[in-house]
Structures are given as C-alpha cells and as structure tokens.
Design a protein around this motif. Structure first.
Motif, PDB file in Angstrom:
ATOM      1  N   VAL A 182      -5.867  -5.348  -3.330  1.00  0.00           N
ATOM      2  CA  VAL A 182      -6.042  -4.497  -2.144  1.00  0.00           C
ATOM      3  C   VAL A 182      -4.838  -3.579  -1.965  1.00  0.00           C
ATOM      4  CG1 VAL A 182      -6.178  -4.524   0.375  1.00  0.00           C
ATOM      5  CG2 VAL A 182      -7.637  -6.046  -0.974  1.00  0.00           C
ATOM      6  N   LEU A 183      -3.632  -4.114  -2.089  1.00  0.00           N
ATOM      7  CA  LEU A 183      -2.456  -3.285  -1.836  1.00  0.00           C
ATOM      8  C   LEU A 183      -2.146  -2.345  -3.001  1.00  0.00           C
ATOM      9  CD1 LEU A 183      -0.276  -5.841   0.104  1.00  0.00           C
ATOM     10  CD2 LEU A 183      -1.327  -3.758   0.974  1.00  0.00           C
ATOM     11  N   GLU A 184      -2.759  -2.578  -4.151  1.00  0.00           N
ATOM     12  CA  GLU A 184      -2.619  -1.650  -5.272  1.00  0.00           C
ATOM     13  C   GLU A 184      -3.698  -0.563  -5.244  1.00  0.00           C
ATOM     14  OE1 GLU A 184      -0.330  -1.443  -7.739  1.00  0.00           O
ATOM     15  OE2 GLU A 184       0.832  -3.097  -6.900  1.00  0.00           O
ATOM     16  N   GLU A 185      -4.909  -0.907  -4.843  1.00  0.00           N
ATOM     17  CA  GLU A 185      -6.046  -0.022  -5.077  1.00  0.00           C
ATOM     18  C   GLU A 185      -6.631   0.613  -3.819  1.00  0.00           C
ATOM     19  OE1 GLU A 185      -8.915  -1.605  -7.815  1.00  0.00           O
ATOM     20  OE2 GLU A 185      -7.389  -2.764  -8.882  1.00  0.00           O
ATOM     21  N   PHE A 186      -6.276   0.130  -2.629  1.00  0.00           N
ATOM     22  CA  PHE A 186      -6.732   0.784  -1.403  1.00  0.00           C
ATOM     23  C   PHE A 186      -5.738   1.894  -1.072  1.00  0.00           C
ATOM     24  CE2 PHE A 186      -9.626  -2.551  -1.279  1.00  0.00           C
ATOM     25  CZ  PHE A 186     -10.482  -2.467  -0.176  1.00  0.00           C
ATOM     26  N   ARG A 187      -6.151   3.132  -1.249  1.00  0.00           N
ATOM     27  CA  ARG A 187      -5.256   4.270  -1.038  1.00  0.00           C
ATOM     28  C   ARG A 187      -5.458   4.914   0.329  1.00  0.00           C
ATOM     29  NH1 ARG A 187      -3.470   5.632  -6.260  1.00  0.00           N
ATOM     30  NH2 ARG A 187      -3.288   3.620  -7.341  1.00  0.00           N
ATOM     31  N   CYS A 188      -6.336   4.362   1.167  1.00  0.00           N
ATOM     32  CA  CYS A 188      -6.470   4.859   2.524  1.00  0.00           C
ATOM     33  C   CYS A 188      -5.207   4.486   3.309  1.00  0.00           C
ATOM     34  CB  CYS A 188      -7.704   4.262   3.200  1.00  0.00           C
ATOM     35  SG  CYS A 188      -7.700   2.451   3.275  1.00  0.00           S
ATOM     36  N   PRO A 189      -4.925   5.132   4.442  1.00  0.00           N
ATOM     37  CA  PRO A 189      -3.765   4.728   5.256  1.00  0.00           C
ATOM     38  C   PRO A 189      -3.831   3.233   5.564  1.00  0.00           C
ATOM     39  CG  PRO A 189      -4.663   6.797   6.056  1.00  0.00           C
ATOM     40  CD  PRO A 189      -5.625   6.303   5.013  1.00  0.00           C
ATOM     41  N   THR A 190      -2.785   2.506   5.196  1.00  0.00           N
ATOM     42  CA  THR A 190      -2.780   1.047   5.286  1.00  0.00           C
ATOM     43  C   THR A 190      -1.604   0.589   6.136  1.00  0.00           C
ATOM     44  OG1 THR A 190      -3.824   0.859   3.103  1.00  0.00           O
ATOM     45  CG2 THR A 190      -2.686  -1.094   3.955  1.00  0.00           C
ATOM     46  N   HIS A 191      -1.890  -0.285   7.094  1.00  0.00           N
ATOM     47  CA  HIS A 191      -0.891  -0.767   8.046  1.00  0.00           C
ATOM     48  C   HIS A 191      -0.855  -2.291   7.967  1.00  0.00           C
ATOM     49  CE1 HIS A 191      -1.109   3.264  10.012  1.00  0.00           C
ATOM     50  NE2 HIS A 191      -2.368   3.169   9.603  1.00  0.00           N
ATOM     51  N   VAL A 192       0.341  -2.855   7.804  1.00  0.00           N
ATOM     52  CA  VAL A 192       0.473  -4.292   7.594  1.00  0.00           C
ATOM     53  C   VAL A 192       1.310  -4.925   8.708  1.00  0.00           C
ATOM     54  CG1 VAL A 192       1.200  -6.116   6.022  1.00  0.00           C
ATOM     55  CG2 VAL A 192       0.318  -3.949   5.097  1.00  0.00           C
ATOM     56  N   ALA A 193       0.714  -5.922   9.366  1.00  0.00           N
ATOM     57  CA  ALA A 193       1.434  -6.748  10.331  1.00  0.00           C
ATOM     58  C   ALA A 193       1.818  -8.034   9.612  1.00  0.00           C
ATOM     59  CB  ALA A 193       0.560  -7.045  11.549  1.00  0.00           C
ATOM     60  N   THR A 194       3.059  -8.125   9.174  1.00  0.00           N
ATOM     61  CA  THR A 194       3.507  -9.282   8.409  1.00  0.00           C
ATOM     62  C   THR A 194       3.755 -10.478   9.327  1.00  0.00           C
ATOM     63  OG1 THR A 194       5.858  -8.742   8.620  1.00  0.00           O
ATOM     64  CG2 THR A 194       4.661  -7.751   6.762  1.00  0.00           C
ATOM     65  N   GLU A 271       7.720   2.830   6.000  1.00  0.00           N
ATOM     66  CA  GLU A 271       6.725   3.293   5.040  1.00  0.00           C
ATOM     67  C   GLU A 271       7.316   3.181   3.634  1.00  0.00           C
ATOM     68  OE1 GLU A 271       4.980   7.070   5.743  1.00  0.00           O
ATOM     69  OE2 GLU A 271       4.384   6.602   7.807  1.00  0.00           O
ATOM     70  N   CYS A 272       6.665   2.412   2.796  1.00  0.00           N
ATOM     71  CA  CYS A 272       7.190   2.219   1.447  1.00  0.00           C
ATOM     72  C   CYS A 272       6.106   1.630   0.551  1.00  0.00           C
ATOM     73  CB  CYS A 272       8.397   1.284   1.464  1.00  0.00           C
ATOM     74  SG  CYS A 272       8.050  -0.382   2.054  1.00  0.00           S
ATOM     75  N   GLY A 273       6.376   1.600  -0.728  1.00  0.00           N
ATOM     76  CA  GLY A 273       5.512   0.893  -1.647  1.00  0.00           C
ATOM     77  C   GLY A 273       5.705  -0.605  -1.487  1.00  0.00           C
ATOM     78  N   VAL A 274       4.668  -1.361  -1.802  1.00  0.00           N
ATOM     79  CA  VAL A 274       4.772  -2.822  -1.731  1.00  0.00           C
ATOM     80  C   VAL A 274       4.157  -3.423  -2.990  1.00  0.00           C
ATOM     81  CG1 VAL A 274       4.715  -2.898   0.800  1.00  0.00           C
ATOM     82  CG2 VAL A 274       2.573  -3.083  -0.494  1.00  0.00           C
ATOM     83  N   HIS A 275       4.529  -4.662  -3.263  1.00  0.00           N
ATOM     84  CA  HIS A 275       4.033  -5.367  -4.442  1.00  0.00           C
ATOM     85  C   HIS A 275       3.804  -6.824  -4.065  1.00  0.00           C
ATOM     86  CE1 HIS A 275       3.690  -6.752  -8.615  1.00  0.00           C
ATOM     87  NE2 HIS A 275       4.533  -7.717  -8.294  1.00  0.00           N
ATOM     88  N   VAL A 276       2.642  -7.366  -4.439  1.00  0.00           N
ATOM     89  CA  VAL A 276       2.362  -8.781  -4.216  1.00  0.00           C
ATOM     90  C   VAL A 276       2.606  -9.520  -5.519  1.00  0.00           C
ATOM     91  CG1 VAL A 276       0.643 -10.498  -3.565  1.00  0.00           C
ATOM     92  CG2 VAL A 276       0.696  -8.285  -2.402  1.00  0.00           C
ATOM     93  N   GLU A 277       3.530 -10.469  -5.494  1.00  0.00           N
ATOM     94  CA  GLU A 277       3.925 -11.207  -6.687  1.00  0.00           C
ATOM     95  C   GLU A 277       2.852 -12.228  -7.073  1.00  0.00           C
ATOM     96  OE1 GLU A 277       5.646 -12.350  -9.950  1.00  0.00           O
ATOM     97  OE2 GLU A 277       6.452 -10.721  -8.733  1.00  0.00           O
ATOM     98  N   LEU A 278       2.459 -12.230  -8.342  1.00  0.00           N
ATOM     99  CA  LEU A 278       1.427 -13.148  -8.815  1.00  0.00           C
ATOM    100  C   LEU A 278       1.974 -14.264  -9.691  1.00  0.00           C
ATOM    101  CD1 LEU A 278      -1.460 -10.660  -9.722  1.00  0.00           C
ATOM    102  CD2 LEU A 278      -1.075 -11.921  -7.597  1.00  0.00           C
ATOM    103  N   GLY A 279       3.193 -14.132 -10.168  1.00  0.00           N
ATOM    104  CA  GLY A 279       3.753 -15.149 -11.049  1.00  0.00           C
ATOM    105  C   GLY A 279       4.785 -16.006 -10.334  1.00  0.00           C
ATOM    106  N   GLY A 280       5.241 -17.022 -11.015  1.00  0.00           N
ATOM    107  CA  GLY A 280       6.328 -17.841 -10.504  1.00  0.00           C
ATOM    108  C   GLY A 280       5.857 -19.000  -9.657  1.00  0.00           C
ATOM    109  N   LYS A 297       5.552   3.530  -6.776  1.00  0.00           N
ATOM    110  CA  LYS A 297       4.168   3.326  -6.368  1.00  0.00           C
ATOM    111  C   LYS A 297       3.536   4.653  -5.924  1.00  0.00           C
ATOM    112  CE  LYS A 297       3.802  -1.254  -6.523  1.00  0.00           C
ATOM    113  NZ  LYS A 297       2.722  -2.016  -7.136  1.00  0.00           N
ATOM    114  N   PRO A 298       2.289   4.920  -6.310  1.00  0.00           N
ATOM    115  CA  PRO A 298       1.639   6.163  -5.884  1.00  0.00           C
ATOM    116  C   PRO A 298       1.160   6.124  -4.435  1.00  0.00           C
ATOM    117  CG  PRO A 298       0.132   4.853  -7.197  1.00  0.00           C
ATOM    118  CD  PRO A 298       1.459   4.140  -7.240  1.00  0.00           C
ATOM    119  N   HIS A 299       1.185   4.942  -3.835  1.00  0.00           N
ATOM    120  CA  HIS A 299       0.662   4.793  -2.473  1.00  0.00           C
ATOM    121  C   HIS A 299       1.657   4.004  -1.636  1.00  0.00           C
ATOM    122  CE1 HIS A 299      -1.955   4.034   0.885  1.00  0.00           C
ATOM    123  NE2 HIS A 299      -2.041   2.735   0.632  1.00  0.00           N
TER     124      HIS A 299
END
Length: 326
Positions: A182-194, A271-280, A297-299
């Motif tokens: 989702v965070l890689e491929e959804f290029r619409c305006p995205t807002h995250v409440a962590t 506002e920045c790029g984000v990455h979800v870690e899948l390993g480790g 990141k392009p988005h």
C-alpha cells in the motif's frame, strides 16, 4: 455543499467503533460503505461488530462488506484479547442471529474498486486495520488508488517504538507485506496516523469519563463496550504505557478518522518517503521515515505529528452525542 464521500476499512474493535461513529456524526460526510478485515477480532466478529455499531446509530442503510480473514502470507498469531475475544469487550449478549444475511454478497475488495470507479477522485478511504483488503485491491485493479481522492491510515510508527513487537505497530505487523504494498503503490495523497502520534496526542482519563457520561444511545453503548477493557488499561496496563508516553486515554483509530473528517485537526506533519521493513527478526513490519530522501521514493506521504486537541475532543463528543438517525 457536496458531501465528503468515505469508505471505511476496519477490523472493528472498540476504537474502530468510536471512529465509525465519528464519521456518522459528521453532517458533511457520507459513508458509502464499510469493508471488514481481520485484526482486532476474527472476520465474523468484525462484521457483526460493524453491523451493531450501525444499528446503534440507526444507520443500517450503510452497506457492510466482508473482506479478507487473514494476511497475504501465512497466518497471523497477533489476534489478542485487549478488546476482548469479540473485539468489543465481551459485553454484548444479544447478538443478531441473522447478521450473515445483513452483510452484502459482494466482496469488500470488489466493492472498494466499484465505489471508487463510480465516484472518481471523490472518495476518501480510511483504513483502520491491517491493510490486506487494500493490497489485494491494487493487485486486482492497479488503477484503483489513482481513482481515490485520498487515503487515511491508522498504523505504523515513526520512531521505532512498537506496541506488539519491539519496533512494530499492531496493524502493520499483522500483515507487513500488505502495508509495504500500500505505501509503495498507492500514489494518491496518503496521510498516516502512527502509533506514536496517537499516543503523544493522548487525552486525559477525566475527559474519557466525561465523554461517556453523555445521555445519548451512542455514549451509553460506548460506556458498555469500554466497561471492562478500559478499566484494565487504567490499572494493569498503565505501567507499560507509561514507559514511552505516560498515562492517558487513546482512541487510536479516531485520530485517522478525525484527520479525514476535519483536516484542521492535524496541526503539524512531516511529508517524506516511507518504507515498511519486511525482513529481520526485530524490525519486520516497522515503518521507516526517510526525511532526507535517501531512498528516492517517487511518492511522499503525510505523517501526522501534532493535533489540535480541542478540535479532536469536540469530534469525539459529537460522535457520542449524535441523535439516532431516522
């Protein structure tokens, strides 16, 4: 003025119920549908919980769709009893025996895609649970995200503080692959409440008690739902939560919904790029922020950092004050 069109994707626990009520109480919001996923409880319980919330608010006309019962890969062992085994505090005795007939036959994923296609660039999608339904939607229809107006997510973290693993937040750890997609491929305006955002903007327990003491059906319903689990939170869990953020009341999913309902609630963000870690073994499911753009990141996504607590409190109060819809 045209209404704000919203789809709610939820693993309906108690804080999801509060968030759904917030959307229903906003006069300028039209909820097109509620899609269900696993998370706080099993998918069957989630569907029943959503139907019950809509019934309490007199909004049974809103369609409810059944989605994914587990993550993209393997099985999850994160289902927990923080909100009870049913997700709503194990306090409801009068379960509807006909609830299956009230859930739409259309699958949640195809419903999402259809509703966005019927209302291009007008629909806000609010994701309150694991992101499995969203990930499968973009796999089934790659053009789905670009038909959305925007996306609001409750999940992930921004400081590496976890609530179910050392570095991971519950919704993302339930299905890291889906969060990554989702965070890689959804290029619409995205807002995250962590998770940290919600905890750092917590409210007082005195406000919580005032909130539930309102004389309205929704407030009485929420008081019943929270009668066991929040008492637990104020006692047994208090020391654990004090480690990072100190004591206080946090209705996690309501923070994402509030940002959708009223953009002025969020007073500061990054506002920045984000990455979800899948390993480790330690960091799997952790969301990493990239404010210096090292990942190219392009988005970029908007990560909330501070909210207007007065406005947020008003949205919560209004959500439980609402009269029964006729």
């Amino acid at each position: 003025m045209a209404k704000k069109l919203v789809i709610i994707d939820t693993d309906c626990g108690i804080d999801d119920a509060q968030a759904i009520m917030m959307a229903l109480a906003a006069p300028h919001v039209q909820v097109l549908g509620v899609t269900c996923c696993f998370g706080n409880a099993s998918l069957d319980h989630v569907c029943q919980n959503v139907l019950r919330v809509l019934a309490v608010c007199g909004r049974q006309e809103i369609p409810v769709f059944r989605g994914l019962a587990g993550p993209l890969l393997g099985a999850t062992d994160l289902l927990n009893d923080h909100f009870g085994s049913d997700g709503l505090g194990d306090v409801l005795e009068d379960r509807d025996p006909e609830w299956r007939e009230k859930v739409q036959k259309e699958h949640a994923i195809t419903a999402m895609i259809r509703l966005a296609s019927e209302n291009p660039n007008q629909v806000s999608l609010v994701a309150l649970g694991p992101l499995t339904n969203l990930a499968l939607a973009v796999r089934l229809e790659p053009g789905f995200p670009e038909r959305l107006k925007d996306l609001f997510i409750m999940g992930g973290n921004m400081e590496g503080k976890g609530n179910v693993t050392l570095c991971g937040e519950f919704n993302f750890v339930c299905d890291p692959e889906s969060a990554h997609i989702v965070l890689e491929e959804f290029r619409c305006p995205t807002h995250v409440a962590t998770w940290e955002y919600c905890c750092r903007n917590k409210l007082s327990w005195d406000f919580f008690e005032e909130l539930l003491d309102q004389d309205a059906p929704a407030a009485r319903f929420m008081k019943l739902l929270t009668s066991k689990c929040w008492a637990y939170s104020q006692t047994t869990m208090r020391n654990k939560r004090d480690v990072f953020f100190g004591p206080g009341f946090v209705s996690y999913d309501s923070y994402a919904m509030a940002a959708c309902v009223d953009a002025t609630v969020v007073t500061e963000s990054v506002e920045c790029g984000v990455h979800v870690e899948l390993g480790g073994s330690v960091c799997r499911g952790m969301m990493v922020l990239d404010p210096t753009d090292q990942l190219k990141k392009p988005h970029r996504v908007t990560v909330m950092t501070r909210c207007d607590q007065e406005r947020f409190r008003k949205l919560l109060v209004d959500s439980l004050r609402q009269p029964r819809h006729q």
